[in-house]
Write a protein that holds these residues in place. Structure first.
Motif, PDB file in Angstrom:
ATOM      1  N   HIS A 243       0.818  -1.210   0.000  1.00 33.10           N
ATOM      2  CA  HIS A 243       0.000   0.000   0.000  1.00 33.10           C
ATOM      3  C   HIS A 243       0.853   1.263   0.000  1.00 33.10           C
ATOM      4  O   HIS A 243       0.407   2.293  -0.529  1.00 33.10           O
TER       5      HIS A 243
ATOM      6  N   GLN B   8       1.438   1.669  -3.710  1.00 33.15           N
ATOM      7  CA  GLN B   8       0.217   2.087  -4.398  1.00 33.15           C
ATOM      8  C   GLN B   8      -0.118   3.553  -4.100  1.00 33.15           C
ATOM      9  O   GLN B   8      -0.420   4.322  -5.008  1.00 33.15           O
TER      10      GLN B   8
ATOM     11  N   GLY C 166      -8.273   2.094  -3.088  1.00 33.16           N
ATOM     12  CA  GLY C 166      -7.052   1.696  -2.369  1.00 33.16           C
ATOM     13  C   GLY C 166      -7.203   1.857  -0.868  1.00 33.16           C
ATOM     14  O   GLY C 166      -6.797   0.984  -0.094  1.00 33.16           O
TER      15      GLY C 166
END
Length: 119
Positions: free
Chosen positions: A57, A60, A92
């Protein structure tokens, strides 16, 4: 003067249970989506609590931050495309809250490949 325990220096080096590690990874993942400052804070926390979920993450969210910044420089078309970045950001963030790894459409693979300095 308050009494300081003898193991005070090692308080961050204690072994965490799997559930605590997962909660910390989820926390890092969620914080990383809140602006560039949140990403930096998440990176500092990640230094002590590394996990594949958090690094996924972090890559991302940094990719979305960079993409949004670049698109903001392009008048009208870039601004309109930033709506897609905002939607990808929301997806996300939702997946980070749920503790899942989900690549954002179109650019998610590219973020994972090119931002691999976040291990």
């Amino acid at each position: 003067m308050p009494h300081i325990p003898s193991d005070y220096d090692n308080v961050f080096e204690k072994k965490m249970s799997w559930a605590e590690q997962h909660k910390m990874a989820t926390l890092v993942a969620v914080i990383s989506y809140f602006t560039l400052i949140g990403w930096v804070v998440a990176m500092v926390i990640y230094d002590k609590h590394q996990s594949s979920l958090a690094s996924f993450h972090l890559r991302q969210s940094l990719g979305l931050i960079i993409t949004g910044a670049i698109l903001s420089l392009i008048p009208l078309v870039g601004w309109i495309l930033n709506i897609a970045v905002i939607l990808a950001w929301a997806v996300g963030l939702y997946c980070a809250i749920k503790g899942r790894e989900y690549k954002v459409p179109l650019l998610g693979d590219s973020y994972q490949q090119h931002l691999d300095f976040i291990k």
